[in-house]
Motif scaffolding. Structure first.
Motif, PDB file in Angstrom:
ATOM      1  N   ASP A 216      37.382 -26.797 -44.480  1.00 20.87           N
ATOM      2  CA  ASP A 216      37.345 -25.989 -45.518  1.00 20.87           C
ATOM      3  C   ASP A 216      36.277 -26.684 -46.210  1.00 20.87           C
ATOM      4  N   LEU A 217      36.557 -27.816 -46.935  1.00 13.65           N
ATOM      5  CA  LEU A 217      35.001 -28.478 -47.356  1.00 13.65           C
ATOM      6  C   LEU A 217      34.442 -27.991 -46.631  1.00 13.65           C
ATOM      7  N   THR A 218      33.444 -28.506 -45.689  1.00 12.43           N
ATOM      8  CA  THR A 218      32.421 -29.182 -45.330  1.00 12.43           C
ATOM      9  C   THR A 218      31.538 -27.274 -43.901  1.00 12.43           C
ATOM     10  N   ILE A 219      32.752 -26.865 -43.790  1.00  7.86           N
ATOM     11  CA  ILE A 219      32.091 -25.994 -43.215  1.00  7.86           C
ATOM     12  C   ILE A 219      30.768 -24.832 -43.411  1.00  7.86           C
ATOM     13  N   PRO A 220      31.047 -24.421 -44.860  1.00  9.83           N
ATOM     14  CA  PRO A 220      29.864 -23.744 -45.458  1.00  9.83           C
ATOM     15  C   PRO A 220      28.494 -24.369 -45.529  1.00  9.83           C
ATOM     16  N   PHE A 221      28.449 -25.684 -45.803  1.00  9.20           N
ATOM     17  CA  PHE A 221      27.409 -26.661 -45.987  1.00  9.20           C
ATOM     18  C   PHE A 221      26.956 -26.530 -44.063  1.00  9.20           C
ATOM     19  N   LEU A 222      28.058 -26.866 -43.148  1.00  9.54           N
ATOM     20  CA  LEU A 222      27.141 -26.905 -41.793  1.00  9.54           C
ATOM     21  C   LEU A 222      27.050 -26.065 -41.045  1.00  9.54           C
ATOM     22  N   LEU A 223      26.774 -24.956 -42.150  1.00 10.19           N
ATOM     23  CA  LEU A 223      26.582 -23.665 -41.294  1.00 10.19           C
ATOM     24  C   LEU A 223      25.313 -23.118 -41.679  1.00 10.19           C
ATOM     25  N   TYR A 225      23.159 -25.421 -43.118  1.00 15.13           N
ATOM     26  CA  TYR A 225      22.264 -25.979 -41.896  1.00 15.13           C
ATOM     27  C   TYR A 225      21.549 -26.030 -40.029  1.00 15.13           C
ATOM     28  N   LYS A 226      19.745 -25.856 -39.942  1.00 17.50           N
ATOM     29  CA  LYS A 226      20.259 -25.289 -38.920  1.00 17.50           C
ATOM     30  C   LYS A 226      20.468 -26.843 -37.596  1.00 17.50           C
ATOM     31  N   ARG A 227      20.032 -27.253 -38.123  1.00 21.08           N
ATOM     32  CA  ARG A 227      20.602 -28.467 -37.185  1.00 21.08           C
ATOM     33  C   ARG A 227      22.529 -28.940 -36.492  1.00 21.08           C
ATOM     34  N   THR A 228      23.137 -28.175 -37.428  1.00 19.28           N
ATOM     35  CA  THR A 228      24.631 -28.529 -37.379  1.00 19.28           C
ATOM     36  C   THR A 228      25.117 -27.109 -37.224  1.00 19.28           C
ATOM     37  N   ARG A 229      24.134 -26.024 -37.114  1.00 12.83           N
ATOM     38  CA  ARG A 229      25.231 -24.366 -37.274  1.00 12.83           C
ATOM     39  C   ARG A 229      25.895 -24.015 -36.118  1.00 12.83           C
ATOM     40  N   VAL A 230      25.328 -24.904 -34.926  1.00 14.70           N
ATOM     41  CA  VAL A 230      25.743 -24.472 -33.262  1.00 14.70           C
ATOM     42  C   VAL A 230      26.641 -25.126 -33.545  1.00 14.70           C
ATOM     43  N   PHE A 231      26.930 -26.336 -33.941  1.00 13.12           N
ATOM     44  CA  PHE A 231      28.000 -27.159 -34.049  1.00 13.12           C
ATOM     45  C   PHE A 231      29.158 -26.866 -34.777  1.00 13.12           C
ATOM     46  N   ALA A 232      28.636 -26.221 -35.970  1.00  9.77           N
ATOM     47  CA  ALA A 232      29.689 -25.685 -37.021  1.00  9.77           C
ATOM     48  C   ALA A 232      30.648 -24.286 -36.645  1.00  9.77           C
ATOM     49  N   PHE A 233      29.410 -23.711 -35.567  1.00 12.93           N
ATOM     50  CA  PHE A 233      30.163 -22.274 -35.409  1.00 12.93           C
ATOM     51  C   PHE A 233      31.319 -22.223 -34.636  1.00 12.93           C
ATOM     52  N   ILE A 234      31.045 -23.493 -33.219  1.00 13.63           N
ATOM     53  CA  ILE A 234      32.089 -23.667 -32.548  1.00 13.63           C
ATOM     54  C   ILE A 234      33.275 -24.131 -33.103  1.00 13.63           C
ATOM     55  N   ILE A 262      26.074 -14.573 -40.319  1.00 14.12           N
ATOM     56  CA  ILE A 262      25.731 -14.228 -40.600  1.00 14.12           C
ATOM     57  C   ILE A 262      24.176 -15.061 -40.595  1.00 14.12           C
ATOM     58  N   PHE A 263      25.089 -16.811 -40.407  1.00 15.24           N
ATOM     59  CA  PHE A 263      24.758 -18.039 -41.044  1.00 15.24           C
ATOM     60  C   PHE A 263      23.115 -18.178 -39.786  1.00 15.24           C
ATOM     61  N   PHE A 264      23.688 -17.077 -39.017  1.00  7.88           N
ATOM     62  CA  PHE A 264      22.385 -17.400 -37.706  1.00  7.88           C
ATOM     63  C   PHE A 264      20.846 -16.773 -37.808  1.00  7.88           C
ATOM     64  N   ASP A 265      19.678 -17.251 -37.246  1.00  8.28           N
ATOM     65  CA  ASP A 265      18.820 -16.501 -37.683  1.00  8.28           C
ATOM     66  C   ASP A 265      18.505 -15.449 -37.450  1.00  8.28           C
ATOM     67  N   ALA A 266      17.426 -15.261 -38.032  1.00 10.79           N
ATOM     68  CA  ALA A 266      16.690 -13.723 -37.713  1.00 10.79           C
ATOM     69  C   ALA A 266      17.440 -12.933 -36.236  1.00 10.79           C
ATOM     70  N   ASN A 267      16.413 -14.076 -35.398  1.00 11.63           N
ATOM     71  CA  ASN A 267      16.174 -13.919 -34.100  1.00 11.63           C
ATOM     72  C   ASN A 267      17.390 -14.519 -32.798  1.00 11.63           C
ATOM     73  N   PHE A 268      18.613 -14.450 -33.488  1.00  9.48           N
ATOM     74  CA  PHE A 268      20.004 -14.030 -32.703  1.00  9.48           C
ATOM     75  C   PHE A 268      20.203 -12.398 -33.014  1.00  9.48           C
TER      76      PHE A 268
END
Length: 467
Positions: A216-223, A225-234, A262-268
């Motif tokens: 809960d404390l870290t997931i907003p920040f992981l989402l 940043y692009k480099r950690t976004r996919v991992f965070a969504f998993i 909604i944290f993902f890029d517009a292309n997605f």
């Protein structure tokens, strides 16, 4: 200030907000259908003789058989939100009808219902129908870009929900005693593969407690940043699916999974829209071009959507107040002296999710204070089993019910009425202890935002103070 003005003038692709609108509308429509088909409208709102009220909203009551009509209106509004038809009116009606439903009985309070109400309020002010909506199609005008802050405001709200839920887990019961997971998880012995072994292990209860807090404390920040976004969504998918398997928490896990897209890029999001066009609407790009050619008034595609000046100022002022409230309200419990989990003064609307296993037994004695004669109340005469369970350990419920009983028996001709409670509550695995001062006439006590002195002080220690 210059940086703020520069930020507020930034534009971004409208696709993420359009996809969020579609997903939110569809999920809400499905939730209304689910609520109806499970028979919960009758069970929770029509059948009970008495309903617990929120302060200031005592006038909000179920509408009898017309409560079904309220759900129909709410469901249709959700569907209109999804397709972007009369969007402003639809989201306003949805917010009002959904919030009215939630205010009808405090017994049904859930954090995710509150989340839906405030998200729908926020969406009233966002241009979610500017792109890929029926409104845009009918108005022959759509915008490729919208103000960046509109999408960021949803990300901020999601971040607050997660981060505050993480802060709430920084207490000794959750981290040092693995409570209440140590009570709940062993009962899940029927879950395939892990129910008979892994879930029964004490180390697993602690791992779930600490893992949930860190998530809960870290997931907003992981989402973010692009480099950690996919991992965070998993992680988001795994966490919410797993908790859905373990606990009956309805649609909330799916709502949060969809919302975090909604944290993902517009292309997605554009790919999602292209998919909907191609496989659901059965419209290809060449079809659209052809339609523009033959149409007398083709859709005008504009690059940027700007709020007019006065509308922009009013909207930003409302959004600023909204987020100030969201940031401060969860901390209002610091104004009270008692133990939060025990008194629950300032507990709701603060993203404290599944932190307590609280069970109580509360019975009421109606006393003629002049003669001393009394009789006991059978709670099942007035409350459903669900209402009685919630009332038994929440002080504001106990006080409201005591007043209801006093008024009820007064209307039946009883005089010199006093209402006294015999109440015992167990919290997070501790022994049941006396909860309410049984010498206090609750009928003479008034509901207020002051500390309720008639709650017996908590005899144990729970938290890391201040969090």
């Amino acid at each position: 200030m210059i940086l703020l003005k520069k930020y507020l003038n930034q534009q971004t692709n409208a696709a993420p907000l359009a996809v969020f609108r579609i997903c939110f509308g569809l999920m809400m429509f499905m939730s209304i259908i689910r609520f109806w088909t499970n028979g919960w409208i009758e069970k929770l709102y029509i059948a009970p003789k008495f309903h617990f009220s929120y302060d200031g909203f005592e006038w909000v009551k179920p509408l009898g058989i017309y409560t079904y009509l309220l759900f129909i209106i709410c469901g249709l509004a959700a569907l209109c939100i999804a397709i972007g038809y009369k969007y402003r009116m639809a989201i306003l009606i949805f917010f009002l009808s959904f919030t009215y439903i939630e205010l009808m009985d405090k017994t049904t309070y859930l954090n995710h219902y509150y989340f839906i109400s405030i998200v729908s309020f926020l969406l009233i002010f966002l241009p979610a129908n500017k792109y890929f909506s029926l409104d845009a199609y009918q108005q022959k005008k759509e915008y490729l870009n919208i103000p960046k802050w509109t999408i960021d405001s949803i990300k901020l709200l999601l971040g607050i929900v997660y981060f505050y839920a993480g802060l709430a887990k920084l207490n000794s019961d959750w981290l040092l005693r693995a409570q209440p997971l140590k009570i709940w998880l062993p009962s899940k012995y029927d879950i395939p593969f892990i129910g008979q072994n892994l879930i029964q292990q004490e180390w697993f209860h602690f791992a779930m407690s600490w893992g949930g807090m860190l998530y809960d404390l870290t997931i907003p920040f992981l989402l973010l940043y692009k480099r950690t976004r996919v991992f965070a969504f998993i992680l988001v998918v795994f966490f919410h699916v797993f908790t859905r398997v373990l606990f009956p928490i309805g649609m909330f896990p799916f709502i949060m999974i969809i919302a975090t897209l909604i944290f993902f890029d517009a292309n997605f999001h554009q790919k999602i829209i292209d998919f909907i066009k191609k496989y659901i609407l059965n419209v290809s790009s060449s079809d659209l071009e052809a339609r523009k050619v033959v149409s007398r008034t083709p859709i005008e595609v504009k690059k940027n959507d700007h709020f007019i000046t006065i509308k922009r100022k009013i909207t930003l002022a409302i959004i600023a107040i909204f987020f100030t409230v969201q940031i401060l309200v969860p901390f209002r419990y610091l104004l009270y002296s008692g133990e939060l989990f025990w008194t629950e003064e300032g507990y709701r609307f603060s993203w404290r999710v599944m932190l307590m296993e609280k069970a109580g037994s509360t019975n009421f004695k109606i006393v003629d204070k002049k003669t001393g004669s009394f009789f006991m109340v059978d709670n099942t005469d007035f409350l459903t089993s669900f209402q009685e369970k919630q009332m038994s350990f929440q002080p504001d419920f106990i006080l409201e019910y005591a007043h209801y009983l006093g008024d009820h028996f007064k209307s039946q001709g009883h005089q010199n009425i006093g209402v006294f409670a015999e109440s015992y509550v167990a919290l997070n695995g501790r022994l049941s202890t006396k909860f309410i001062d049984s010498t206090i006439d609750l009928y003479q006590e008034k509901e207020s935002y002051q500390h309720k002195e008639w709650i017996i002080p908590f005899s144990s220690t729970i938290k890391i103070k201040g969090i």
